[in-house]
Design a protein around this motif. Structure first.
Motif, PDB file in Angstrom:
ATOM      1  N   THR A  38       0.872  -1.179   0.000  1.00  0.00           N
ATOM      2  CA  THR A  38       0.000   0.000   0.000  1.00  0.00           C
ATOM      3  C   THR A  38       0.905   1.224   0.000  1.00  0.00           C
ATOM      4  O   THR A  38       1.607   1.482   0.979  1.00  0.00           O
ATOM      5  N   HIS A  40      -0.303   4.415  -1.640  1.00  0.00           N
ATOM      6  CA  HIS A  40      -1.139   5.616  -1.645  1.00  0.00           C
ATOM      7  C   HIS A  40      -2.048   5.616  -0.423  1.00  0.00           C
ATOM      8  O   HIS A  40      -3.246   5.398  -0.518  1.00  0.00           O
ATOM      9  N   THR A  41      -1.460   5.862   0.731  1.00  0.00           N
ATOM     10  CA  THR A  41      -2.213   5.826   1.972  1.00  0.00           C
ATOM     11  C   THR A  41      -3.270   6.921   1.985  1.00  0.00           C
ATOM     12  O   THR A  41      -3.023   8.048   1.579  1.00  0.00           O
ATOM     13  N   ARG A  47      -4.781   2.144  -4.452  1.00  0.00           N
ATOM     14  CA  ARG A  47      -3.978   2.271  -3.242  1.00  0.00           C
ATOM     15  C   ARG A  47      -2.649   1.538  -3.295  1.00  0.00           C
ATOM     16  O   ARG A  47      -1.741   1.855  -2.516  1.00  0.00           O
ATOM     17  N   ASN A  83      -3.902   3.067   7.670  1.00  0.00           N
ATOM     18  CA  ASN A  83      -3.976   2.655   6.271  1.00  0.00           C
ATOM     19  C   ASN A  83      -3.226   1.358   6.011  1.00  0.00           C
ATOM     20  O   ASN A  83      -3.024   0.986   4.865  1.00  0.00           O
TER      21      ASN A  83
END
Length: 106
Positions: A38, A40-41, A47, A83
């Motif tokens: 991941t 693109h928190t 993502r 996230n």
């Protein structure tokens, strides 16, 4: 991916990079173990920040017919606890919509 393959008993198939694999290749397997980080928190979509993001719609349209799929995620729980491993949710939902049987919940 190599680490996961090394842990598997018996013969395993080759490791495919999702950006280089065709949907026919993906469907040809008896089951899949897929992973994603991941990056693109906090994002609502895309993502993982990898080629998976561009392939999710194709995965949703496949008919996996109940083939087993397990997903593992990579992330930093200490720095990004809110996230942590969010990208696996997107992968999970796409494979479920494609008719896969999801396995390995923890």
């Amino acid at each position: 991916a190599e680490w996961v393959a090394d842990l598997m008993p018996g013969e395993t198939s080759e490791i495919l990079e999702i950006g280089q694999a065709t949907m026919d290749e993906i469907k040809a397997y008896d089951g899949l173990i897929v992973g994603a980080p991941t990056w693109h928190t906090g994002a609502k979509t895309d993502r993982s920040g990898t080629d998976w993001d561009a392939r999710l719609d194709e995965i949703r349209e496949l008919n996996f017919g109940g083939k087993p799929v397990a997903i593992f995620g990579l992330g930093d729980a200490g720095a990004y606890g809110d996230n942590f491993c969010d990208a696996i949710e997107e992968l999970h939902d796409a494979f479920v919509q494609g008719g896969a049987k999801m396995v390995g919940y923890v």
